[in-house]
Design a protein around this motif. Structure first.
Motif, PDB file in Angstrom:
ATOM      1  N   THR B   6       0.843  -1.197   0.000  1.00  0.00           N
ATOM      2  CA  THR B   6       0.000   0.000   0.000  1.00  0.00           C
ATOM      3  C   THR B   6       0.879   1.248   0.000  1.00  0.00           C
ATOM      4  OG1 THR B   6      -1.652  -1.224   1.247  1.00  0.00           O
ATOM      5  CG2 THR B   6      -1.880   1.160   1.229  1.00  0.00           C
ATOM      6  N   PHE B  63      -3.079  11.093   8.210  1.00  0.00           N
ATOM      7  CA  PHE B  63      -2.621  10.228   9.307  1.00  0.00           C
ATOM      8  C   PHE B  63      -3.077   8.788   9.061  1.00  0.00           C
ATOM      9  CE2 PHE B  63      -2.788   8.234  13.454  1.00  0.00           C
ATOM     10  CZ  PHE B  63      -1.634   8.678  14.075  1.00  0.00           C
ATOM     11  N   TRP B  67      -0.880   5.542   8.081  1.00  0.00           N
ATOM     12  CA  TRP B  67      -0.964   4.416   9.018  1.00  0.00           C
ATOM     13  C   TRP B  67      -1.183   3.105   8.242  1.00  0.00           C
ATOM     14  CZ3 TRP B  67      -4.786   4.592  13.819  1.00  0.00           C
ATOM     15  CH2 TRP B  67      -4.455   3.569  14.721  1.00  0.00           C
ATOM     16  N   GLU B  68      -2.011   3.199   7.217  1.00  0.00           N
ATOM     17  CA  GLU B  68      -2.355   2.012   6.441  1.00  0.00           C
ATOM     18  C   GLU B  68      -1.247   1.641   5.445  1.00  0.00           C
ATOM     19  OE1 GLU B  68      -6.415   2.329   5.079  1.00  0.00           O
ATOM     20  OE2 GLU B  68      -6.160   0.595   3.784  1.00  0.00           O
ATOM     21  N   ALA B  69      -0.409   2.615   5.128  1.00  0.00           N
ATOM     22  CA  ALA B  69       0.551   2.412   4.045  1.00  0.00           C
ATOM     23  C   ALA B  69       1.839   1.711   4.473  1.00  0.00           C
ATOM     24  CB  ALA B  69       0.900   3.766   3.438  1.00  0.00           C
ATOM     25  N   ASP B  70       2.480   1.074   3.474  1.00  0.00           N
ATOM     26  CA  ASP B  70       3.822   0.542   3.671  1.00  0.00           C
ATOM     27  C   ASP B  70       4.843   1.583   3.200  1.00  0.00           C
ATOM     28  OD1 ASP B  70       3.097  -2.338   4.313  1.00  0.00           O
ATOM     29  OD2 ASP B  70       2.053  -2.044   2.420  1.00  0.00           O
ATOM     30  N   GLY B  86       5.350  15.955  10.405  1.00  0.00           N
ATOM     31  CA  GLY B  86       5.108  16.088  11.847  1.00  0.00           C
ATOM     32  C   GLY B  86       3.806  15.418  12.255  1.00  0.00           C
ATOM     33  N   LYS B  89       4.078  11.445  12.045  1.00  0.00           N
ATOM     34  CA  LYS B  89       5.272  10.885  12.709  1.00  0.00           C
ATOM     35  C   LYS B  89       5.018   9.532  13.385  1.00  0.00           C
ATOM     36  CE  LYS B  89       8.558  11.874  16.323  1.00  0.00           C
ATOM     37  NZ  LYS B  89       9.785  12.516  16.369  1.00  0.00           N
ATOM     38  N   ALA B  90       3.933   9.453  14.140  1.00  0.00           N
ATOM     39  CA  ALA B  90       3.670   8.234  14.920  1.00  0.00           C
ATOM     40  C   ALA B  90       3.440   7.011  14.046  1.00  0.00           C
ATOM     41  CB  ALA B  90       2.460   8.457  15.814  1.00  0.00           C
ATOM     42  N   VAL B  91       2.936   7.213  12.843  1.00  0.00           N
ATOM     43  CA  VAL B  91       2.598   6.053  12.006  1.00  0.00           C
ATOM     44  C   VAL B  91       3.590   5.841  10.854  1.00  0.00           C
ATOM     45  CG1 VAL B  91       0.144   5.954  12.549  1.00  0.00           C
ATOM     46  CG2 VAL B  91       0.934   7.477  10.741  1.00  0.00           C
ATOM     47  N   ASN B  93       6.809   5.439  11.419  1.00  0.00           N
ATOM     48  CA  ASN B  93       7.942   4.737  12.020  1.00  0.00           C
ATOM     49  C   ASN B  93       8.302   3.476  11.224  1.00  0.00           C
ATOM     50  OD1 ASN B  93       9.508   5.382  14.247  1.00  0.00           O
ATOM     51  ND2 ASN B  93       8.752   3.613  15.378  1.00  0.00           N
ATOM     52  N   GLN B  94       9.587   3.342  10.904  1.00  0.00           N
ATOM     53  CA  GLN B  94      10.129   2.155  10.215  1.00  0.00           C
ATOM     54  C   GLN B  94       9.582   1.977   8.797  1.00  0.00           C
ATOM     55  OE1 GLN B  94      12.609   0.202  11.197  1.00  0.00           O
ATOM     56  NE2 GLN B  94      12.860   1.267  13.129  1.00  0.00           N
ATOM     57  N   LYS B  95       8.858   2.979   8.299  1.00  0.00           N
ATOM     58  CA  LYS B  95       8.319   2.848   6.938  1.00  0.00           C
ATOM     59  C   LYS B  95       9.251   3.555   5.946  1.00  0.00           C
ATOM     60  CE  LYS B  95       3.602   2.175   8.377  1.00  0.00           C
ATOM     61  NZ  LYS B  95       2.221   2.583   8.393  1.00  0.00           N
ATOM     62  N   ILE B 125      12.508  15.309  11.699  1.00  0.00           N
ATOM     63  CA  ILE B 125      11.147  15.074  12.201  1.00  0.00           C
ATOM     64  C   ILE B 125      10.871  13.579  12.303  1.00  0.00           C
ATOM     65  CG2 ILE B 125       8.686  15.518  11.760  1.00  0.00           C
ATOM     66  CD1 ILE B 125       9.558  17.977  10.135  1.00  0.00           C
ATOM     67  N   ASN B 128      13.136   7.698  12.621  1.00  0.00           N
ATOM     68  CA  ASN B 128      13.089   6.236  12.464  1.00  0.00           C
ATOM     69  C   ASN B 128      12.433   5.814  11.157  1.00  0.00           C
ATOM     70  OD1 ASN B 128      14.215   5.778  15.072  1.00  0.00           O
ATOM     71  ND2 ASN B 128      12.242   6.395  15.907  1.00  0.00           N
TER      72      ASN B 128
END
Lengths: 222, 199
Positions: B6, B63, B67-70, B86, B89-91, B93-95, B125, B128
């Motif tokens: 995604t 957001f 969140w849903e995306a790779d 910004g 940011k929370a979602v 991570n590692q993507k 920002i 990760n």
């Protein structure tokens, strides 16, 4: 040598501050079950939780979407924060054989593929809309290095996975159809309620018809 | 069989359209997000009506989209990209995050920001997140939804893996000329406002 415009730094600062409240709200919910489960076994400090979060990949998955498909390498160990996943393989007749369900608070992966890097023989898909946390092998290694007590959790996790596998195999060969269904119903009533019957039948190694007959038998007065 | 990844495409303006076009031949689920949801819906419909392998859908919230995306692609001007970074940011991570670099966009004040500076601003920002920058070096969006509108893509990143992954995405999608450049990681360059060897 070029200077960065000041407005960009100022803008970043304001943006981050504005979004902080929103992020805190989301973050607390996003990792709630995850840290609750870990803290049942080992106690993580706020700093350790923050370290852990750096290596977690939050991912939403819609119902019927796949997170792993046969032939792909299982790159992530998957934690279910919300929703329900199923792991299954497809036999030569083209029928699904359910290996595992994973509810909120459970981990799921093809451990063989995850550890060896070999292509997986399993599929993992969502039976409901899911909120997941994914961690790859490097991330796990890094977490274990930075939070040594997490090793204890990992060990227990592996131990439990082995026990579950052994128990499932022994139930398959020693218990009757009714007994297997009753065990599942007693231990995981949520699974029986939320999963379609044909998948329950596949998990128990039965045809849907056999499961239906067994359920009828159980309702008859003895 | 390979999983359908995604992609969150944030911004459906000129660069968003170019990014969408460059992904036409890929088997992705494309989530289009824009403040102008009508524009996002129109592009999604246009993509779905084209005989392509990707499936597009418009979403209102960046957001949820991220969140849903790779993979996340940020296409607006830099100022807005930083704002979105910004917010997600929370979602993120590692993507994998692909930021579109537009040195010709003078409206937002991007002029004067080098590719390395743009990467570092976003990385400040999203520390990760795996970040790559793409530049549509030779592209025309007046050709409609045709992959050959993209003739040349330049990709920059500080990580070799990220660089290779992003190059793979666009090569698989039929973009012929993909130029990639690994940006060096020196302590001096990690300081915001430090000298940029690319300048």
């Amino acid at each position: 040598m070029k200077q960065l415009p000041l407005f960009l730094f100022e803008r970043c600062r304001i943006t981050l501050r504005l979004n902080l409240a929103k992020l805190c709200l989301f973050l607390s919910g996003m990792y709630e079950v995850f840290f609750k489960k870990i803290n049942e076994v080992i106690h993580l400090t706020a700093d350790e939780e923050a370290i852990f979060k750096n290596y977690l990949k939050p991912k939403k998955l819609r119902k019927k979407q796949f997170i792993l498909q046969e032939g792909d390498v299982c790159k992530y160990s998957i934690f279910v924060e919300k929703g329900l996943l199923r792991s299954y393989s497809v036999n030569e007749k083209g029928n699904d054989q359910v290996v595992q369900f994973a509810l909120e608070g459970w981990w799921i992966a093809d451990l063989y593929s995850f550890i060896t890097g070999e292509p997986s023989r399993y599929n993992i898909d969502a039976l409901e809309d899911c909120e997941l946390l994914l961690i790859n092998n490097d991330g796990l290694k890094e977490v274990r290095r930075q939070i040594p007590k997490f090793l204890e959790f990992s060990f227990l996790q592996m131990q439990n996975a082995y026990i579950a596998l052994e128990r499932r195999w022994s139930h398959m060969v020693t218990l009757s159809t009714e007994e297997r269904y009753n065990k599942l119903l007693d231990k995981y009533p949520d699974i029986v309620q939320r999963v379609p019957q044909h998948m329950i039948a596949s998990y128990l190694g039965l045809t849907p018809e056999t499961l239906s007959r067994a359920k009828k038998q159980m309702t008859l007065p003895k | 069989m390979h999983i359908k990844e995604t992609i969150a495409l944030i911004g459906t303006g000129k660069n968003g359209r170019l990014a969408a076009v460059s992904l036409l031949a890929c088997r992705y689920q494309l989530l289009l997000c824009d403040k102008n949801i009508i524009q996002a819906r129109e592009l999604a419909q246009e993509l779905n009506n084209t005989a392509c392998d990707c499936v597009a859908e418009a979403m209102e919230c960046s957001f949820n989209c991220a969140w849903e995306a790779d993979i996340i692609i940020l296409t607006p001007d830099l100022e807005e990209q930083l704002e979105v970074a910004g917010y997600i940011k929370a979602v993120a991570n590692q993507k994998l995050l692909i930021s579109v670099y537009d040195d010709g966009n003078s409206n937002s004040g991007d002029k004067g920001i080098s590719s390395t500076q743009q990467i570092d601003l976003i990385r400040d920002i999203l520390p990760n997140t795996k970040i790559a920058l793409i530049k549509f070096a030779t592209a025309r969006c007046d050709k409609g939804l045709k992959t050959n509108a993209i003739e040349n893509i330049e990709i920059y990143s500080r990580e070799q893996n990220t660089l290779d992954t992003v190059a793979g995405i666009f090569k698989n999608s039929g973009v012929e000329n993909v130029k990639k450049e690994l940006l060096s990681l020196t302590p001096n360059m990690l300081q915001p406002g430090s000298s940029d060897p690319k300048c």
